[in-house]
Write a protein that holds these residues in place. Structure first.
Motif, short mmCIF file in Angstrom:
data_model
loop_
_atom_site.label_atom_id
_atom_site.label_comp_id
_atom_site.label_asym_id
_atom_site.label_seq_id
_atom_site.Cartn_x
_atom_site.Cartn_y
_atom_site.Cartn_z
N LYS A 188 -6.02 -0.95 -8.76
CA LYS A 188 -6.71 -0.97 -7.51
C LYS A 188 -6.02 -1.55 -6.34
O LYS A 188 -6.58 -1.62 -5.31
N LYS A 189 -4.62 -1.57 -6.34
CA LYS A 189 -3.93 -1.77 -5.24
C LYS A 189 -3.26 -0.72 -4.33
O LYS A 189 -2.35 -0.96 -3.64
N LYS A 190 -4.01 0.43 -4.38
CA LYS A 190 -3.46 1.66 -3.51
C LYS A 190 -1.97 1.94 -3.82
O LYS A 190 -1.55 1.86 -2.75
N GLU B 97 1.00 4.21 -6.12
CA GLU B 97 0.88 5.43 -6.96
C GLU B 97 1.57 5.03 -8.47
O GLU B 97 2.64 4.52 -8.13
N GLU C 22 0.91 -1.09 -0.11
CA GLU C 22 0.09 0.10 -0.03
C GLU C 22 0.95 1.28 0.14
O GLU C 22 1.77 1.42 0.85
#
Lengths: 423, 150, 501
Positions: free
Chosen positions: A163-165, A167, A141
Motif C-alpha cells: 500500500k506504500k506506492k 514497485e 513513493e
C-alpha cells in the motif's frame, strides 16, 4: 525453583503460562535481546499494512509479566551456558543461575553470501519489529523494492509494503512461489493472484551479484532497485546449546517432553527440530502454534508435570491480498483434488490416513482436516468421500459425534497428566 | 495439581436435532443487539457462529466446544483468542484474520466474519438471561446448556 | 385437476415485512405447504396443503405467520352448511368412507359446561389447601361388601387387588402405532413421576417400556395384538377394550405402512401387514363370555391384577355396566362420544354414542340402585378438558377419569384432526422417523407432569372451596353440582338440581 528462559517470544509465553499453572512461587527470569514487551512477530507485515499497530501487536497484555511474576532482563543476550554451575552468562558479564533452563531462542534470518551485498546500505531482513521499522523508514513513493525470496516471509513483506506506492520485484531460486507449502498447481494459482496485485516475479533464478543497486541474475537479467529485502530463510539459533555440548542438528534436538540432551535444559520453538507426525521425519517447523505448544510442554515438564507434546505437524494459515491459504502436513500419497479457479483444494492420503492438504480460497472448517492428520484418524472409520467434499463432523460415526458434541471436551495435542483443566 | 473446573457448556444431541436451523437464526440475532428479530435479520444473509450440518436425515449443530486444551487459543498468532472463566473469546480488535484458528479447530467451529476478523461462539449468556440464544431457541432440546461430569 | 370443487378451508397469512426467510416453516411442514422461491428470495404457501396444525406458526421466530379461516363461502344456507357440501364433493370424488381423527367436533351440548360447582360460605367453612391436608389420592378396584373380622376380632384382609393413584386421573389408552414411541415414552415417564397410570392401548407394550410396568395398564382388545403372559403380568392392571367412544361398534385398522419393525415386534404381527381389530371380540357374545375373559386374565395373572372393562357410552350403557359389574370386572371404563381417535369413520365419530356426563350419571345411579356400586370403580373419559371437568365427573360419581386428548395437547397437539394422514407435524400421531423425533420425551413428559401438577392444585382449590378435603368425600356428591340451562329430564338423568334450587 528458579526457571530461566532465554527468549521472549511465543515459546517463552507458552512456557511461562504453563509453569504458572503448576508453580505459583518459583522465580521466572526471562532474558531477551529485544527490548520490547512480547509481541507477535508475524504481525510486522500487518503493521506496515496499517492493519495493526504496536499496541495491538502485543502478544499478551501489558500486565502479562506482572501477573505471571516474571523478572525481565530485556536487551540482554545470553552468551554462554555453564552446565556445571547451572548458570547462564550474559553479555554484560552477569550470570543467572537456573534450576531449569528453557532455550526459546528462535531463529535468525539467513544473509546469503552474494558479492556486492556487504557494500549495500538499504538492505533489510524482515523478522523483527526493528526490521519492519527500519524497512518502513527506507521506503519512499516510487521506490523499487527487490525482495529476495518468494516464501512466507518474502510474500508477507510484499503484501505489507504493497500500500506504500512502491514497485515490488521478487526473485527466488525456486521456480514457484511458496515452494515450501504449495505444490506446483496451487503455487501457480497463487503466483497469478500476486501478479494481479502487481508483484513482478523472477522465479527459478538467483542473484549472482549486486552492482550497486542493480541485481544481476544468473540468466543475465539486470534488475535495478532502491531497497533490498532479504527473505531467503531463517536459521535456528542453536549456538548456546551446541557450545555447551548439547545435541544439535540444524536445530536443537529435543524429545517429546521438549528436553534437550543436557539435564534440566529444555528447548522450544523455532530453534528446535521436532518430529513431524505427518511424515515421521524430524525437522524444523518454525511455526507459531508449534512454538507455543512446545513452550507449554517445556513449561509443564520444567514445573514438574509429566506432559508430552507429540503431535506437531507443519501447518500454515496465510492470507495474501485477500486470498486465504491454509495448508498442513505432508504432500505425499494419493490425491483428492477440486478447483474452480477461485478455490483450490487438494488432499493427500495414503496408508489409510490423511497426510496433508492445501486449501486456497474456501478455507472453511480446515481444522477438520488438520485434526485427521494430527490424530492419524484411520480413514476407513469415517466417510472419507464425504469429508473430502465437505469437511465436517458428519463424516464421523454417530458414536464419535456423540462424544465430540456431547462429551466433556478435551482435545488432546498432548497427554496432560494430572491436569483436568487448563485455567 | 488438579483444578476442578465444572462449567456449563453447550452440548448437542443429534437425536433431537430437527435440522430446523433456528439455532443459526437465534445466534445471528443474538449478535445484532436488536430487540426484534424481524428488524434485525430482514433481508440479511446470516453468518451465524453455530452451524447445522445435515445430510440424509441426520442433522446436528456445531459451535465452539470451549475446549479445555484449546488449539485455537494456543495457535493464535496475535493473542486475540483467549480463555477465561471457561469461555474462549476473541478480541476482534486484535484479530488480523490470519485464520490459524480455522486451521486448528478440530470442530470447524471458527469462521470468518464479514469484516475479516474471525467469529466464534462466545456464549451469549451475559446478554440473554444466562442461556445462550441457540439453546433457548432450540424447539426440541437438541442443544442444551449444562454442567456435565467427565 | 380440471374442476376444483374444494376450496381450502384455511389460509396461511404471511407478513412479508416480518418474514426473514429462515425457511423453518418449509422445513417443518410435512404437508409441504411452504415453499422457498429462490429467484425472489421469498417464501410462499399453498393453502390447500395446510391442515392448520400450527407447527409453522409455533416455530416461526419472527411471528410472521398466522392461519385464518378462509372467508370464502357458499351461498348462505342454514341447512346445507359448507361442511356438508364439501363432504359430498369429497365422496362424489373418492367414493369412499370419510375418515376423521380426534374427538367429535360437532355442536352437541357439553354438559360439563352446564354444570356449576358449589362453594362454602359462613356455615361450612372452606379449606385452604396450602395450609391444611387435602387428599387427592384414590384407590381403584372392587371394594368388599362389608368389613369382616375373625373370631379374635381381627380384620380379615379380603380386599381385591387395587390400583393407587396420586390423583383421580389416568392417561387413556393410546396404542404404540397410533401414537409414536416418543409420545408413549412421554406418557409412561409422566405417569411414573406423577404416581398415576397410563394405558398401552391395543398395541402391546414396547420392550423398552416394561420398566414403567407399575404405572401401566395393559390393554387386551379384539385384535389381541401383543398379548402374552409377560405382557399381562407387566402392568398394574389389565383393561379389556370392548368399545371406544369415538367409534362405538367399530373396530380398528392400523394400515400396513405404519407397521414398521418395532411396531411389528411389539404387536407380534408381520411387518407391513394391516393390523385389524375386529369390531367385536369374537369370543364375547354375552356377559357370561365377558366373564370368561375377565377370569382368564385374572387366572393368568394370579388374581393380582384388577381387570378393567372399557366400553363406549351408548344408549343402554347403564344396563351394560350392570352386566360388567357382575362379570367379575374390578372397574368399568366408560368412553364418551367426544373421545379421541387416531382414525375413525366420520359419520360414526360424529353421530354415535352418548355424552359422557349423562352416561356416567346413569351408570352410577343404576349400580347404586342395584346395590353393586362397590363392586366396581368407574373411570370416565371422552373429553375431560380441565380440572373442573375432573371435579364435576367425580361429583357425578366417577372414581377417576381418563385423559387422552388433553395429554396430547400438552405434548403439542393442535387438534388439527389429521392423525389419520400419518404426517403429524408434532411427532405424536406418526411413525415417520423424522417427525417422531420432533417430540423429545424429555420435554414431553415434563409438560405432562406440569399439566397434571397444575390440575391437582386446581382440584384441591375447588374441593377446598366446597369444604371437602378428599376425593373420596367428593365422589358422587351431587349436592355440590347445579345445572344451568338444563331441562327437567337432563337434570333428572344427571341427578342434580338446577341452579337456584
Amino acid at each position: 525453583m528458579k526457571y530461566v528462559i532465554i527468549g521472549n517470544s511465543t515459546a517463552a509465553v507458552g512456557a511461562v503460562e504453563a509453569i504458572r499453572r503448576n508453580d505459583r512461587n518459583g522465580r521466572i527470569v526471562i532474558i531477551g535481546n529485544e527490548k520490547y514487551h512480547v509481541y507477535s512477530r508475524p504481525l510486522i507485515s500487518y503493521l506496515l499494512l496499517g492493519k495493526t499497530d504496536e499496541e495491538r501487536m502485543k502478544y499478551r497484555g501489558d500486565d502479562f509479566y506482572s501477573t505471571h511474576q516474571c523478572e525481565l532482563k530485556l536487551g540482554r543476550t545470553a552468551q554462554k551456558i555453564d552446565v556445571e554451575q547451572k548458570c547462564v552468562i550474559l553479555d554484560n558479564g552477569e550470570t543467572e543461575s537456573y534450576d531449569r533452563l528453557l532455550l526459546a531462542t528462535g531463529s535468525s534470518p539467513v544473509v546469503p553470501p552474494i558479492p556486492g551485498l556487504d557494500k549495500m546500505e538499504k538492505k533489510f531482513t524482515f523478522t523483527t519489529l526493528d526490521d519492519a521499522r527500519a524497512l518502513e523508514e527506507a521506503l519512499f513513493e516510487g521506490a523499487r523494492v527487490l525482495i529476495l525470496g518468494a516464501g512466507l516471509i518474502g510474500l508477507k513483506c510484499a503484501e505489507g509494503i504493497s500500500k506504500k506506492k512502491v514497485e515490488i520485484i521478487c526473485v527466488d531460486l525456486s521456480p514457484k512461489v511458496l515452494s515450501s507449502i504449495l505444490d506446483d498447481q496451487s503455487s501457480e494459482m497463487v503466483r497469478k493472484h500476486l501478479e494481479d496485485h502487481h508483484i513482478r516475479f523472477y522465479l527459478g533464478r538467483q542473484v549472482t551479484g549486486f552492482e550497486g543497486y542493480t541485481a544481476v541474475l544468473n540468466d543475465g537479467t539486470q534488475i535495478p532497485f532502491d531497497v533490498l529485502v532479504l527473505a531467503v530463510g531463517v536459521r535456528p539459533n542453536i549456538s548456546l546449546l551446541r557450545d555447551a555440548g548439547g545435541r544439535t542438528n540444524r536445530g536443537i534436538l529435543i524429545d517429546d517432553h521438549c528436553r534437550t540432551s543436557i539435564p534440566d535444559i529444555y528447548a522450544a520453538g523455532d530453534c528446535c527440530e521436532s518430529l513431524d507426525v505427518s511424515s515421521g521425519e524430524t525437522k524444523i517447523m518454525a511455526l507459531l502454534p508449534n512454538a507455543y505448544m512446545q513452550g507449554e510442554c517445556a513449561g509443564m515438564n520444567m514445573s514438574g508435570v509429566d506432559y508430552v507434546f507429540d503431535k506437531a505437524i507443519p501447518m500454515n494459515a496465510i492470507g495474501l491480498f485477500g486470498k486465504h491459504i491454509i495448508t498442513a502436513g505432508t504432500y505425499k500419497g494419493d490425491t483428492y483434488f477440486e478447483s474452480d479457479g477461485e478455490h483450490f483444494k487438494k488432499l493427500f492420503y495414503s496408508d489409510n490416513k490423511l497426510n496433508g492438504f492445501i486449501l486456497i480460497g474456501n478455507i472453511e472448517k480446515a481444522g477438520i482436516y488438520t485434526a485427521l492428520i494430527r490424530e492419524k484418524t484411520p480413514l476407513d472409520t469415517i466417510d472419507f468421500e464425504l469429508i473430502c467434499q465437505t469437511p465436517g463432523l458428519m463424516a464421523f460415526s454417530r458414536e464419535t459425534r456423540a462424544e465430540k458434541l456431547g462429551g466433556v471436551v478435551n482435545v488432546s495435542v498432548s497427554s496432560p497428566i494430572g491436569i483436568s483443566c487448563a485455567e | 495439581m488438579v483444578v476442578n473446573c465444572q462449567l456449563k457448556r453447550v452440548y448437542v444431541n443429534e437425536k433431537w436435532c430437527l435440522g430446523c436451523h433456528l439455532c443459526e437464526y437465534y445466534c445471528a440475532f443474538a449478535s445484532t443487539g436488536e430487540k426484534d428479530m424481524a428488524r434485525a435479520l430482514k433481508d440479511i444473509r446470516i453468518n451465524p457462529r453455530i452451524r447445522v450440518e445435515e445430510r440424509n436425515g441426520i442433522s446436528f449443530a456445531v459451535s465452539c466446544r470451549h475446549c479445555t486444551e484449546p488449539l485455537c487459543v494456543k495457535g493464535c498468532i496475535t493473542g486475540a483468542l483467549s480463555k477465561s472463566g471457561g469461555i474462549i473469546t476473541v478480541d476482534r480488535n486484535r484479530c488480523i484474520g490470519c485464520y490459524t484458528c480455522i486451521l486448528s479447530c478440530p470442530y470447524g467451529a471458527v469462521s470468518p466474519s464479514e469484516d475479516g476478523a474471525i467469529q466464534k461462539c462466545e456464549l451469549c449468556i451475559k446478554t440473554h438471561e444466562g442461556t445462550p440464544r441457540c439453546v433457548s431457541g432450540c424447539p426440541n432440546g437438541a442443544i442444551v446448556f449444562e454442567e456435565r461430569g467427565e | 385437476m380440471g374442476v376444483q370443487y374444494i376450496y381450502p378451508e384455511y389460509e396461511i397469512v404471511r407478513n412479508q415485512e416480518r418474514c426473514i426467510v429462515c425457511r423453518v416453516c418449509e422445513r417443518q411442514c410435512a404437508n409441504e405447504a411452504h415453499e422457498y422461491l429462490k429467484d425472489s428470495n421469498k417464501m410462499v404457501s399453498d393453502d390447500a396443503k395446510c391442515v392448520n396444525c400450527h407447527r409453522c406458526v409455533a416455530l416461526c421466530p419472527t411471528r410472521a405467520l398466522k392461519i385464518v379461516k378462509s372467508p370464502h363461502t357458499f351461498k348462505e344456507n342454514s341447512n346445507w352448511s359448507g361442511k356438508a357440501i364439501n363432504e359430498i364433493y369429497k365422496q362424489a370424488e373418492s367414493g369412499g368412507v370419510l375418515l376423521s381423527s380426534m374427538g367429535n367436533p360437532e355442536n352437541y351440548p357439553v354438559y360439563f359446561d352446564k354444570i356449576l360447582l358449589n362453594a362454602s360460605q359462613v356455615t361450612n367453612p372452606s379449606i385452604d389447601p396450602l395450609r391444611e391436608p387435602m387428599e387427592t389420592r384414590v384407590f381403584l378396584g372392587a371394594k368388599p361388601e362389608k368389613i369382616e373380622r375373625d373370631e379374635k376380632g381381627r380384620l380379615i384382609r379380603n380386599l381385591p387387588p387395587q390400583i393407587q393413584l396420586s390423583m383421580p386421573i389416568m392417561f387413556s389408552a393410546m396404542s404404540y402405532g397410533s401414537i409414536s414411541y416418543n409420545a408413549h415414552e412421554s406418557l409412561a415417564r409422566a405417569a411414573a413421576e406423577l404416581g398415576i397410570l397410563y394405558n398401552t392401548g391395543e398395541g402391546g407394550l414396547h420392550e423398552d417400556f416394561y420398566k414403567y410396568g407399575k404405572h401401566t395398564i395393559v390393554q387386551v382388545a379384539s385384535g389381541r395384538f401383543g398379548v402374552h403372559k409377560a405382557y399381562l403380568n407387566s402392568g398394574a392392571a389389565i383393561e379389556i377394550k370392548m368399545g371406544q367412544g369415538a367409534k362405538p361398534g367399530i373396530g380398528g385398522h392400523l394400515p400396513g405402512e405404519k407397521i414398521g419393525r418395532d411396531i411389528s415386534r411389539t404387536r407380534m404381527i408381520p411387518e407391513g401387514t394391516d393390523a385389524i381389530s375386529p369390531a367385536p371380540h369374537h369370543d364375547i357374545y354375552s356377559i357370561e363370555d365377558l366373564r370368561q375373559l375377565v377370569y382368564s386374565l385374572k387366572e393368568a395373572t394370579n388374581y393380582e391384577k384388577p381387570v378393567i372393562v372399557k366400553i363406549a357410552a351408548v344408549h343402554n350403557v347403564a344396563a351394560i355396566a350392570s352386566g360388567i359389574a357382575r362379570s367379575g370386572a374390578d372397574m368399568i371404563a366408560i368412553d364418551g362420544f367426544r373421545g379421541g381417535t387416531g382414525a375413525a369413520p366420520t359419520r360414526i365419530r360424529d353421530h354415535v354414542g352418548l355424552p359422557i356426563e349423562l352416561a356416567l350419571a346413569s351408570v352410577d345411579k343404576r349400580l347404586r340402585d342395584e346395590g353393586i356400586r362397590n363392586r366396581v370403580s368407574i373411570i370416565v373419559g371422552g373429553s375431560i378438558r380441565s380440572s373442573a371437568d375432573v371435579v364435576k365427573a367425580v361429583a357425578l360419581g366417577a372414581d377417576a377419569v381418563y385423559i387422552g386428548t388433553a395429554a396430547l395437547i400438552a405434548l403439542g397437539c393442535h387438534l388439527c384432526r389429521s392423525c389419520h394422514t400419518g404426517k403429524c407435524n408434532w411427532g405424536i400421531a406418526t411413525q415417520r422417523e423424522d417427525l417422531v423425533k420432533r417430540l423429545n420425551p424429555n420435554i414431553g413428559y415434563k409438560r405432562l407432569v406440569n399439566l397434571l401438577t397444575a390440575w391437582q392444585h386446581e382440584i384441591k382449590e375447588m374441593m377446598g372451596g366446597m369444604g371437602i378435603n378428599s376425593i373420596e368425600a367428593l365422589k358422587g356428591n351431587r349436592l355440590m353440582l347445579r345445572g344451568v340451562g338444563l331441562n327437567e329430564k337432563e337434570l333428572e338423568i344427571l341427578g342434580i338440581k338446577h341452579a337456584g334450587e
